[in-house]
Every structure is written in C-alpha cells, then in structure tokens.
Design a protein around this motif. Structure first.
Motif, PDB file in Angstrom:
ATOM      1  N   TYR A 174       0.661  -1.179   0.034  1.00 43.55           N
ATOM      2  CA  TYR A 174      -0.130   0.020   0.119  1.00 43.55           C
ATOM      3  C   TYR A 174       0.789   1.519   0.058  1.00 43.55           C
ATOM      4  O   TYR A 174       0.541   2.230  -0.592  1.00 43.55           O
ATOM      5  N   GLU A 175       1.973   1.177   0.630  1.00 43.02           N
ATOM      6  CA  GLU A 175       2.741   2.379   1.048  1.00 43.02           C
ATOM      7  C   GLU A 175       3.554   2.794  -0.214  1.00 43.02           C
ATOM      8  O   GLU A 175       4.054   3.872  -0.325  1.00 43.02           O
ATOM      9  N   LYS A 225      -4.324  -8.408  -1.679  1.00 43.02           N
ATOM     10  CA  LYS A 225      -3.714  -6.969  -1.292  1.00 43.02           C
ATOM     11  C   LYS A 225      -3.614  -5.926  -2.425  1.00 43.02           C
ATOM     12  O   LYS A 225      -3.813  -4.965  -2.324  1.00 43.02           O
ATOM     13  N   ASN A 229      -5.585  -2.199  -2.876  1.00 42.33           N
ATOM     14  CA  ASN A 229      -4.928  -1.071  -3.241  1.00 42.33           C
ATOM     15  C   ASN A 229      -5.122  -0.414  -4.773  1.00 42.33           C
ATOM     16  O   ASN A 229      -5.173   0.944  -4.869  1.00 42.33           O
ATOM     17  N   ASP A 232      -8.401   1.490  -4.109  1.00 37.69           N
ATOM     18  CA  ASP A 232      -8.174   2.684  -3.101  1.00 37.69           C
ATOM     19  C   ASP A 232      -7.704   3.948  -4.655  1.00 37.69           C
ATOM     20  O   ASP A 232      -8.000   4.772  -4.223  1.00 37.69           O
TER      21      ASP A 232
END
Length: 323
Positions: A174-175, A225, A229, A232
């Motif tokens: 995500y980061e 995952k 992401n 988003d």
C-alpha cells in the motif's frame, strides 16, 4: 464524477421503480373490481378501464423489465466511441495487456484503437515520477523508446485515456503508491487535460512463483492485497479499473488448467495476454468481449471462447472500485 457503473445502477433503479409503479396502478384498478367489459350508453360493448390499463401497461412494463433482465450486453454500452487513442504509463505488464489489443479491437467490425506506450520494464510509479524530474534536468534524456520524455508523449496527441499502474513487485504494498501516483496524475492532467485517467489492475503471480515463496505469500494473498490497493487508487481519482487482475483470478478459479503465466510465473503468456486484452477491449469500448473474433494462432477456439466468457463475466460483475 459519476462512474458508468453508478449510471447503469441508477438507470436500473429508475426502471424498477417505474415498473413497480405500473404494477401498483394495475393493482388499484383490480381492487376496484371493475368488470372486464361494460356496456356504453348506446348499448355498445366496450373494454373496461382495467383491460385498457393492462393493454397499455403490459408492453411498457415488459420493455422496462427487458432493459434490466437483458443487461448482460447493455451494461457495457455507456461508451459510444468506435475509435479511441490511449497512452499507457506502465511496464511489461502493460505491454502484456496490449499485446493483442489492436488485433482484438479490429476483429470487431467498426472498432479501432491507437496505442501509445510509455512503458519501461520493471518501472514503478515512483520511477515514472522520478523520470519527470530527470527530464527537466537533462533535456537530452529520452527514457521512453529512446525518443521521448513523458511530457512530449502527453503533448503529441489527444488521448481518450491514459492508464497508470504499479509495478507488480510493489502492487501489494500500500505504501508504495503514494505520493508517486498523485504526482503522476497531476502531471498527466496538466499536459493532457482532456484525457480520462484510468487504473490498470495488474495480476497476481502464478501459485508456483519463486517470488511468492520468497515473500512467504500465496497467490490469493497477493491478489487480495493488490486488489485493495487498486480499489483505493481508482476511488481516489474517481475513475474505473481495467481489471486484468480480477479476470486472471476468475479464470484461474474457473479454468485452472488454462495456464496464464509464462515460465517465469509472473509475466502473462499468450493466454494471459489475450485475456487481459479482452478485458481492456470490453472496458474501453463498452462492447461485450463475446463479440471478439480474433484469437492467437497458439490458442484453440475453445480456449478463446472460455477466456472471452471469463472477461465478459468479470466486467459484468464490476461495480465502482469493486475489483
């Protein structure tokens, strides 16, 4: 910005409300217990109001219901362009998705696509963003095809769509997406303001991938995952997703014997490239992948039908940011 999925859902809701209202009107007529026929003052037999209502409302209601019931094809038709121009800002996974895209598109009568690529193997969102700054510092630097900086590619044409994506090795982190995605989107909007930015959801690796073993991660974990992401990311820019990753997942679960990956277990083979191309075509043009006539020589007709069906179902199941 209202997505086309929201528009479609709104249209369906309106149709259902109208149909319910029609049914309720019929119910009220029936409740009044009016006869089916009646005599006029002149002694002529006439249809009652109930029958007139039925004769009027029934075809209208059937039309409204058919619009919802047969939405398998119509859910796609919010696009009306038969020829589009697209710029991909990505890496080898974007190359994979576009490998057969022109042939796929041209196999459907009346449709065409012009693809411009700003793809660099292994390039992340961060690398594309850093290259923007490096091109400003060094005007001799031409990282894309050895001829262009991103600014030049954005300015050389009027694109209908510009795609962005993360490199697969970071797609589940995500980061890794910000602040690079914001910087890239801002840059695209500045030099190609008429283009719609869309998100390409890349796919998870094959279950036997050495990388997954090294990361102590399953294919399902990676898919889950990266899906979050990309959801988003699309939600952040109020846009939609080219859901290659979702379609790979559906295909693997439905047809596990159809291999989608190269021997390296992460790049797409011909099957995977074709599948991704079918999804892109369906999403970009709003036309069912079932209408695609092309398939690679390395693929048999049965496999192509199955992959087109998976692509169709994947698009059909999409809702805004629900990939």
């Amino acid at each position: 910005m209202i997505s086309r999925y929201e528009k479609y859902s709104y249209d369906c809701l309106v149709r259902l409300i109208l149909f319910i209202w029609l049914l309720y009107s019929l119910y009220l007529n029936q409740k009044r217990k009016l006869s089916l026929i009646k005599l006029s003052e002149n002694g002529i037999i006439e249809w009652s109001n109930t029958v007139r209502s039925i004769l009027f409302f029934l075809p209208v209601g059937m039309m409204l219901v058919s619009q919802v019931s047969f939405s398998q094809e119509s859910y796609l038709h919010y696009h009306n362009k038969e020829s589009i121009k697209i710029l991909t800002i990505g890496n080898s996974f974007a190359d994979n998705a576009c490998k057969y895209l022109e042939q796929i598109t041209e196999s459907v009568e009346g449709y065409s696509i012009d693809i411009t690529k700003a793809n660099i193997g292994g390039a992340s969102l961060g690398k594309h963003t850093n290259l923007i700054d490096k091109c400003k510092e060094d005007q001799n630097l031409k990282p894309y095809s050895g001829k262009y900086c991103l600014k030049e590619l954005l300015s050389k044409n009027i694109y209908d769509y510009v795609t962005i994506q993360q490199v697969s090795t970071l797609s589940f982190k995500y980061e890794s997406f910000q602040p690079y995605a914001d910087s890239l989107v801002t840059f695209v909007k500045r030099y190609s303001p008429k283009s719609e930015i869309i998100v390409h959801q890349t796919w998870a690796y094959s279950p036997d991938s050495d990388r997954l073993k090294k990361w102590n991660m399953s294919r399902e974990d990676m898919h889950t995952k990266l899906t979050i992401n990309y959801q988003d990311l699309a939600g952040r820019y109020e846009t939609f997703i080219l859901a290659s990753g979702k379609t790979f997942d559906k295909s693997f679960k439905r047809y596990p014997n159809i291999n989608l990956w190269k021997d390296d277990s992460h790049h797409a083979n011909d099957n995977g490239c074709y599948l991704a191309g079918c999804v892109w075509f369906g999403e970009l043009f709003g036309v069912s992948p079932k209408k695609i006539k092309f398939y690679p020589e390395s693929m048999d007709r049965k496999t192509s039908r199955r992959l087109k069906r998976i692509a169709f179902r994947a698009i059909k199941s999409l809702k805004k940011n629900d990939h």
